[in-house]
Design an enzyme around this catalytic site. Sequence first.
Site, short mmCIF file in Angstrom:
data_model
loop_
_atom_site.label_atom_id
_atom_site.label_comp_id
_atom_site.label_asym_id
_atom_site.label_seq_id
_atom_site.Cartn_x
_atom_site.Cartn_y
_atom_site.Cartn_z
N GLY A 8 -0.23 10.71 59.38
CA GLY A 8 0.40 9.83 60.37
C GLY A 8 -0.29 8.48 60.42
N ALA A 43 -11.03 -4.57 55.63
CA ALA A 43 -12.49 -4.53 55.54
C ALA A 43 -12.95 -3.93 54.22
CB ALA A 43 -13.05 -3.72 56.72
N ARG A 67 3.19 12.09 53.43
CA ARG A 67 2.62 13.44 53.34
C ARG A 67 3.01 13.96 51.96
NH1 ARG A 67 3.91 13.11 59.03
NH2 ARG A 67 1.93 13.12 60.15
N ASP A 74 -7.65 14.99 59.42
CA ASP A 74 -8.45 15.98 58.69
C ASP A 74 -7.71 16.61 57.51
OD1 ASP A 74 -6.90 17.38 60.43
OD2 ASP A 74 -8.56 18.28 61.55
N THR A 96 -6.32 8.41 63.16
CA THR A 96 -5.28 9.18 63.85
C THR A 96 -5.27 8.80 65.32
OG1 THR A 96 -4.60 11.36 64.62
CG2 THR A 96 -6.89 11.16 64.00
N ASP A 130 -4.50 10.80 67.53
CA ASP A 130 -4.70 12.04 68.29
C ASP A 130 -6.14 12.28 68.75
OD1 ASP A 130 -2.05 12.78 68.20
OD2 ASP A 130 -2.25 13.98 66.39
N ASP A 169 -8.37 13.84 67.39
CA ASP A 169 -8.68 15.26 67.24
C ASP A 169 -9.58 15.55 66.04
OD1 ASP A 169 -6.77 14.56 65.40
OD2 ASP A 169 -5.60 16.40 65.58
N MET A 174 2.47 11.81 72.78
CA MET A 174 2.24 12.49 71.50
C MET A 174 1.02 13.40 71.55
SD MET A 174 3.16 10.08 68.31
CE MET A 174 4.70 10.43 67.46
N ARG A 198 0.71 16.97 69.05
CA ARG A 198 1.32 18.28 68.77
C ARG A 198 0.32 19.39 69.04
NH1 ARG A 198 3.54 18.23 63.07
NH2 ARG A 198 4.98 16.71 63.91
N ALA A 256 -2.01 10.89 87.21
CA ALA A 256 -0.95 11.90 87.21
C ALA A 256 -1.29 13.05 88.15
CB ALA A 256 -0.76 12.42 85.80
N GLU A 257 -0.25 13.66 88.68
CA GLU A 257 -0.45 14.85 89.53
C GLU A 257 -0.69 16.09 88.67
OE1 GLU A 257 1.59 12.35 90.59
OE2 GLU A 257 0.20 12.03 92.25
N LYS A 278 3.42 12.09 99.55
CA LYS A 278 3.37 11.28 98.32
C LYS A 278 4.79 10.93 97.86
CE LYS A 278 -0.20 11.69 95.49
NZ LYS A 278 -1.20 12.27 94.57
P1 ADP Z 1 -3.58 14.14 58.63
O1 ADP Z 1 -4.36 13.55 57.52
O2 ADP Z 1 -3.13 13.12 59.63
O3 ADP Z 1 -4.25 15.36 59.24
P2 ADP Z 1 -1.74 15.91 57.22
O4 ADP Z 1 -2.34 17.18 57.73
O5 ADP Z 1 -0.26 15.81 57.15
O6 ADP Z 1 -2.18 14.63 58.04
O7 ADP Z 1 -2.36 15.67 55.77
C1 ADP Z 1 -2.06 14.52 55.03
C2 ADP Z 1 -1.98 14.86 53.58
O8 ADP Z 1 -3.27 15.27 53.12
C3 ADP Z 1 -1.06 16.01 53.21
O9 ADP Z 1 0.30 15.62 53.13
C4 ADP Z 1 -1.60 16.43 51.87
O10 ADP Z 1 -1.15 15.56 50.86
C5 ADP Z 1 -3.10 16.22 52.05
N1 ADP Z 1 -3.74 17.49 52.39
C6 ADP Z 1 -3.68 18.16 53.56
N2 ADP Z 1 -4.34 19.32 53.50
C7 ADP Z 1 -4.82 19.41 52.24
C8 ADP Z 1 -5.59 20.39 51.54
N3 ADP Z 1 -5.99 21.52 52.13
N4 ADP Z 1 -5.91 20.13 50.26
C9 ADP Z 1 -5.52 19.00 49.65
N5 ADP Z 1 -4.80 18.04 50.25
C10 ADP Z 1 -4.45 18.24 51.53
O1 F6P Z 2 -0.18 10.76 64.54
C1 F6P Z 2 -0.38 12.02 65.11
C2 F6P Z 2 0.91 12.59 65.57
O2 F6P Z 2 1.44 11.64 66.39
C3 F6P Z 2 0.92 13.90 66.30
O3 F6P Z 2 0.57 13.81 67.64
C4 F6P Z 2 2.33 14.33 66.09
O4 F6P Z 2 2.47 15.68 66.24
C5 F6P Z 2 2.60 13.89 64.69
O5 F6P Z 2 1.77 12.77 64.48
C6 F6P Z 2 4.01 13.58 64.41
O6 F6P Z 2 4.10 12.88 63.22
P1 F6P Z 2 5.45 12.65 62.42
O7 F6P Z 2 6.51 12.36 63.40
O8 F6P Z 2 5.13 11.51 61.53
O9 F6P Z 2 5.69 13.92 61.68
#
Ligand code: ADP
Ligand code: F6P
Length: 337
Positions: free
Chosen positions: A28, A39, A89, A120, A142, A144, A146, A186, A188, A203-204, A231
């Site tokens: 994403g 950079a 992706r 990740d 990201t 997120d 996360d 956003m 997930r 927010a409540e 409220k």
């Molecule tokens: P993010 O990087 O935001 O977590 P994704 O989980 O969709 O997003 O991963 C991005 C891309 O990284 C994937 O579409 C894939 O090409 C690559 N990728 C994800 N997991 C693996 C993995 N276990 N091994 C190799 N490439 C991966």
């Molecule tokens: O960028 C992170 C994120 O916004 C998540 O919170 C969400 O689930 C996901 O990307 C959705 O991504 P897309 O609509 O590109 O599949």
Amino acid sequence: MANKADKEKMLEEIEDRVRTIGVLTSGGDAPGMNAAIRAVVRRALAKGLKVRGIRRGYHGLLKEEIIDLTARDVSDIIQRGGTILQTARCQTMRTEEGQQKAAAICKKYGIDGLVVIGGDGSFAGAQKLANLGVNTIALPGTIDLDIACTDYTIGFDTAVNTAMEAIDKVRDTSTSHERCSIIEVMGRDAGYLALWCGIANGAEKILLPEEKDYDEQALIEDILENKKRGKKNYIIINAEGIGDSINMAKRIEEATGIETRATILGHMQRGGSPTCKDRVYASTMGALAVDLLCEGKSNRVIGYQDGKYVDFDIDQALSMKKTIPEYQYKIAKSFAI
Ligand code: ADP
Ligand code: F6P
């Protein structure tokens, strides 16, 4: 005059020196990715290296969508959301065959150092390439927040401010009409955007994907109690991972008799001009990635912890777990009285 051992060491260093750096964005997109790309390019060029941009993440790498990047190619982008390299992706990159092909393409284009900006999933791809001999450094990109090894991810600050401003606007009309408003943000699998907005927007109720089995009956009773307390509105921040905001609004309106509206903020949270923080942190991380590659480092991810830029082995970073900060979640609940 250098002695024989020194000369050999110098020769080894020249041999090992990274000469061409590749950069790609994956997964994403997030505001600040352009600042990081800029950079990487400028820092590498300043160090006398060549830079190649890989378009459309690993998908583009496998399709050899590789372009040379000059200092001018990254002019006028620090303030722009999205990523000039595009992102994608790519399922093939998850396979061993795909990973070997990707490593071979890096070698073919002389890319001996690769900066991967993503989440990740993208780090896992970088790890596989590092194991196949391509020096890789990953940057956390990201909205997120996360990623366990860092308190900061590129894009979160912009996204949370975008969401906060939008929620303020919904709140105005919600107060005028004395309504209950559900605003879906956003996230997930991760509730950081929801938690931060929950606190920042007063927010409540905050519904986190980490707590999927929330008690809707208790929520309905709280909305009625809230009305009795005088409220004028009831703001629910609902994370994408729970979703179902439109139906939830219908159920709440039916059960409480209070007009309820749902607003799904969606992808507007991923766009827009990055905040100052995202520009500065992303720029620092981008430069640091180049410096680490020049020091001969590989299979590292850059993070920000306790006020310092740090780097971790990708294997270690991927094994770390991140949980919602309990104290912040607890106090957010106690503010809603
Ligand atoms: P993010 O990087 O935001 O977590 P994704 O989980 O969709 O997003 O991963 C991005 C891309 O990284 C994937 O579409 C894939 O090409 C690559 N990728 C994800 N997991 C693996 C993995 N276990 N091994 C190799 N490439 C991966
Ligand atoms: O960028 C992170 C994120 O916004 C998540 O919170 C969400 O689930 C996901 O990307 C959705 O991504 P897309 O609509 O590109 O599949």
